[in-house]
Design a protein around this motif. Structure first.
Motif, mmCIF file in Angstrom:
data_model
loop_
_atom_site.group_PDB
_atom_site.id
_atom_site.type_symbol
_atom_site.label_atom_id
_atom_site.label_comp_id
_atom_site.label_asym_id
_atom_site.label_seq_id
_atom_site.Cartn_x
_atom_site.Cartn_y
_atom_site.Cartn_z
ATOM 1 N N ARG A 13 0.808 -1.228 0.000
ATOM 2 C CA ARG A 13 0.000 0.000 0.000
ATOM 3 C C ARG A 13 0.834 1.267 0.000
ATOM 4 N NH1 ARG A 13 -3.417 -0.559 5.036
ATOM 5 N NH2 ARG A 13 -2.254 -2.416 5.454
ATOM 6 N N ARG A 14 2.011 1.221 0.569
ATOM 7 C CA ARG A 14 2.863 2.407 0.649
ATOM 8 C C ARG A 14 3.778 2.535 -0.562
ATOM 9 N NH1 ARG A 14 4.770 0.646 6.305
ATOM 10 N NH2 ARG A 14 2.751 0.378 7.235
ATOM 11 N N GLY A 15 3.613 1.636 -1.539
ATOM 12 C CA GLY A 15 4.450 1.683 -2.721
ATOM 13 C C GLY A 15 5.778 0.985 -2.537
ATOM 14 N N GLN A 16 5.991 0.387 -1.364
ATOM 15 C CA GLN A 16 7.228 -0.331 -1.124
ATOM 16 C C GLN A 16 7.093 -1.740 -1.683
ATOM 17 O OE1 GLN A 16 7.111 -0.005 3.118
ATOM 18 N NE2 GLN A 16 8.426 1.781 3.140
ATOM 19 N N VAL A 17 8.203 -2.313 -2.068
ATOM 20 C CA VAL A 17 8.176 -3.677 -2.579
ATOM 21 C C VAL A 17 8.033 -4.613 -1.389
ATOM 22 C CG1 VAL A 17 9.492 -5.448 -3.774
ATOM 23 C CG2 VAL A 17 9.553 -3.092 -4.590
ATOM 24 N N GLY A 18 7.041 -5.495 -1.474
ATOM 25 C CA GLY A 18 6.787 -6.437 -0.394
ATOM 26 C C GLY A 18 7.178 -7.847 -0.784
ATOM 27 N N LEU A 19 6.661 -8.790 -0.050
ATOM 28 C CA LEU A 19 7.001 -10.184 -0.272
ATOM 29 C C LEU A 19 5.846 -10.973 -0.872
ATOM 30 C CD1 LEU A 19 8.871 -10.827 3.080
ATOM 31 C CD2 LEU A 19 9.847 -10.326 0.864
ATOM 32 N N GLY A 20 4.927 -10.312 -1.536
ATOM 33 C CA GLY A 20 3.819 -10.998 -2.183
ATOM 34 C C GLY A 20 2.905 -11.670 -1.174
ATOM 35 N N PRO A 21 2.713 -12.982 -1.293
ATOM 36 C CA PRO A 21 1.803 -13.700 -0.399
ATOM 37 C C PRO A 21 2.216 -13.608 1.072
ATOM 38 C CG PRO A 21 2.524 -15.108 -2.209
ATOM 39 C CD PRO A 21 3.289 -13.836 -2.306
ATOM 40 N N ASN A 22 3.499 -13.449 1.322
ATOM 41 C CA ASN A 22 3.961 -13.336 2.703
ATOM 42 C C ASN A 22 3.444 -12.067 3.371
ATOM 43 O OD1 ASN A 22 5.324 -15.757 2.527
ATOM 44 N ND2 ASN A 22 7.264 -14.799 1.990
ATOM 45 N N ALA A 24 0.466 -10.815 2.987
ATOM 46 C CA ALA A 24 -0.888 -11.121 3.448
ATOM 47 C C ALA A 24 -0.836 -11.920 4.744
ATOM 48 C CB ALA A 24 -1.659 -11.880 2.378
ATOM 49 N N ILE A 25 0.056 -12.892 4.804
ATOM 50 C CA ILE A 25 0.196 -13.704 6.016
ATOM 51 C C ILE A 25 0.663 -12.835 7.175
ATOM 52 C CG2 ILE A 25 1.513 -15.577 7.082
ATOM 53 C CD1 ILE A 25 1.568 -16.870 4.248
ATOM 54 N N ALA A 26 1.656 -11.983 6.934
ATOM 55 C CA ALA A 26 2.170 -11.104 7.982
ATOM 56 C C ALA A 26 1.083 -10.159 8.476
ATOM 57 C CB ALA A 26 3.364 -10.312 7.473
ATOM 58 N N SER A 27 0.293 -9.635 7.559
ATOM 59 C CA SER A 27 -0.787 -8.725 7.932
ATOM 60 C C SER A 27 -1.830 -9.431 8.797
ATOM 61 C CB SER A 27 -1.436 -8.164 6.672
ATOM 62 O OG SER A 27 -2.526 -7.344 7.005
ATOM 63 N N GLN A 28 -2.194 -10.648 8.416
ATOM 64 C CA GLN A 28 -3.177 -11.413 9.188
ATOM 65 C C GLN A 28 -2.639 -11.762 10.570
ATOM 66 O OE1 GLN A 28 -4.140 -14.665 6.591
ATOM 67 N NE2 GLN A 28 -5.721 -13.495 5.520
ATOM 68 N N LEU A 29 -1.363 -12.148 10.646
ATOM 69 C CA LEU A 29 -0.771 -12.460 11.947
ATOM 70 C C LEU A 29 -0.732 -11.228 12.843
ATOM 71 C CD1 LEU A 29 2.178 -14.820 10.987
ATOM 72 C CD2 LEU A 29 0.202 -15.393 12.411
#
Length: 65
Positions: A13-22, A24-29
């Motif tokens: 969301r902040r335009g930073q490169v993330g880890l894809g599916p990870n 989503a998992i990190a956000s849920q945790l």
């Protein structure tokens, strides 16, 4: 080390490169653990903690020290 040029990486969301599916998992945790943090402490646990405080204040005179 995270390769920022990984073609599977996606901007978050902040335009930073993330880890894809990870992401989503990190956000849920994070959401789950935040909800656990906000839960009240059960009365029976508070009672046990109070007993421990009283034992420490009395010098642990229950025969174990």
């Amino acid at each position: 080390m995270i390769d920022r040029n990984d073609k599977d990486a996606t901007p978050n969301r902040r335009g930073q490169v993330g880890l894809g599916p990870n992401d989503a998992i990190a956000s849920q945790l994070k959401q789950y653990f935040t909800s656990v943090e906000e839960e009240p402490i059960p009365d029976h646990l508070l009672s046990l903690l109070e007993k421990l405080d009283q034992a420490e204040r009395s010098g642990g005179s229950n025969g174990t020290n």
